[in-house]
Design an enzyme around this catalytic site. Sequence first.
Site, PDB file in Angstrom:
ATOM      1  N   HIS A   1      83.300  99.254  -6.360  1.00  0.00           N
ATOM      2  CA  HIS A   1      82.258 100.203  -5.960  1.00  0.00           C
ATOM      3  C   HIS A   1      81.801 101.077  -7.129  1.00  0.00           C
ATOM      4  O   HIS A   1      82.479 101.186  -8.159  1.00  0.00           O
ATOM      5  CB  HIS A   1      82.778 101.099  -4.832  1.00  0.00           C
ATOM      6  CG  HIS A   1      83.980 101.904  -5.244  1.00  0.00           C
ATOM      7  ND1 HIS A   1      83.895 103.063  -5.991  1.00  0.00           N
ATOM      8  CD2 HIS A   1      85.293 101.698  -5.030  1.00  0.00           C
ATOM      9  CE1 HIS A   1      85.100 103.537  -6.225  1.00  0.00           C
ATOM     10  NE2 HIS A   1      85.981 102.730  -5.654  1.00  0.00           N
TER      11      HIS A   1
ATOM     12  N   GLU B   1      90.852 100.198   0.084  1.00  0.00           N
ATOM     13  CA  GLU B   1      91.724 100.498  -1.053  1.00  0.00           C
ATOM     14  C   GLU B   1      93.182 100.590  -0.605  1.00  0.00           C
ATOM     15  O   GLU B   1      93.488 100.852   0.569  1.00  0.00           O
ATOM     16  CB  GLU B   1      91.294 101.824  -1.705  1.00  0.00           C
ATOM     17  CG  GLU B   1      92.098 102.243  -2.930  1.00  0.00           C
ATOM     18  CD  GLU B   1      92.061 101.243  -4.085  1.00  0.00           C
ATOM     19  OE1 GLU B   1      92.602 100.134  -3.895  1.00  0.00           O
ATOM     20  OE2 GLU B   1      91.525 101.581  -5.154  1.00  0.00           O
TER      21      GLU B   1
END
Length: 225
Positions: free
Chosen positions: A8, A82
């Site tokens: 990201h 994550e």
Amino acid sequence: MRLLLIRHGQTPSNVEGLLDTAAPGPGLTELGHRQAAQIPDALRAESIDGIWVSTLRRTHLTAAPLAASLALSPVQLDGLHEIAAGELELRRDHEAVRIYLETVFAWGLGDRTPRMPGGEDGHEFFRRFDSSIREVASSGAQTAAVVSHGAAIRVWVAGSATNVAPSYAGEHDIQNTGIIELEGDLDSGWRLLAWQGTPIGGSDLVDADANDPTGETLDDALDET
């Protein structure tokens, strides 16, 4: 299947060096939005069949320009998030970063038994990330873009790529919107084709001042904290 794993864009927590892993998580910085905006042009030569994102807001924002350019709707998969920091959440001190990185990279090196304090162990991580990648593969996509996170991408590649040593992922960084390209499947294995650690939009999108432990090499991250 070709798998394009894209980290990201930059978040405020990446700049500050925080272990910020909980949902929904922060948005992007101004630089992060510029990084995301460059992804469509950087991948213009690719025939991307689908886009997948994690549960965290930053992956949705990063994928949006690419999705708009291809007229595709990103698909959210729970297992792409994550690696949760657990009790270390929102810390940035040396001890917290050391525990986090040494735990997750132990998984990548083959020891999946250590557990993140207050979080998952390596078996749980690979099970949920593999499950999401299997969903991507079952879509029939020949080339898939998956927007995920620094530690999750690197550790999964360390434990999944068959043509490089597991230590490779800890020795190479992946900055915001860096991309890792693999080919294969979960049954026969994955071959690492390319590791571009810098933003795919170009070197002018690098923030050299950011203290970003989940994207840096293991040695650099531990030296800086």
